[in-house]
Design an enzyme around this catalytic site. Structure first.
Site, PDB file in Angstrom:
ATOM      1  N   ALA A 198       0.303  -7.283  22.924  1.00 52.91           N
ATOM      2  CA  ALA A 198      -0.824  -6.971  22.045  1.00 52.91           C
ATOM      3  C   ALA A 198      -0.638  -5.623  21.363  1.00 52.91           C
ATOM      4  CB  ALA A 198      -2.118  -6.976  22.851  1.00 52.91           C
ATOM      5  N   HIS A 216       0.833  -1.195   0.000  1.00 51.30           N
ATOM      6  CA  HIS A 216       0.000   0.000   0.000  1.00 51.30           C
ATOM      7  C   HIS A 216       0.869   1.246   0.000  1.00 51.30           C
ATOM      8  CE1 HIS A 216      -3.700  -2.229   0.523  1.00 51.30           C
ATOM      9  NE2 HIS A 216      -3.072  -2.963   1.409  1.00 51.30           N
ATOM     10  N   THR A 235       9.151  -4.597  13.809  1.00 54.28           N
ATOM     11  CA  THR A 235       9.872  -4.124  12.626  1.00 54.28           C
ATOM     12  C   THR A 235      11.271  -4.711  12.520  1.00 54.28           C
ATOM     13  OG1 THR A 235      10.704  -2.204  13.827  1.00 54.28           O
ATOM     14  CG2 THR A 235       8.621  -1.932  12.632  1.00 54.28           C
TER      15      THR A 235
END
Length: 83
Positions: free
Chosen positions: A53, A6, A58
């Site tokens: 959570a 995206h 990364t």
């Protein structure tokens, strides 16, 4: 699900698919992932680790770690008394 395609610029260009980062995610044994964790392509999560959570992982997480956050960072290391 991989959402790395995206892009915010050059949408619809002929090379859009060529810009995708496609790499395997490696999740070790006895790993706990909290609800809604996002793991980016190419990341390895080590054995016996816990990811909080909502974390965005990364970078690689070493074995026996508790990690959380956005970006996800190691908060502490788990001591294994069974060794």
């Amino acid at each position: 699900m991989d959402c790395s395609g995206h892009a915010v610029d050059h949408r619809g260009s002929a090379n859009e698919l060529g810009n995708l980062k496609i790499e395997p995610v490696k999740i070790g044994n006895d790993v706990w992932l909290g609800y809604g964790v996002i793991i980016l392509p190419g990341v390895t999560i080590g054995d016996r680790s816990v990811i909080g959570a909502g974390s965005v992982v990364t970078k690689d997480i070493p074995n026996d770690s508790v990690a959380a956050g956005n970006p996800c960072v190691v908060k502490r290391h788990i001591k294994n008394n069974n060794k």
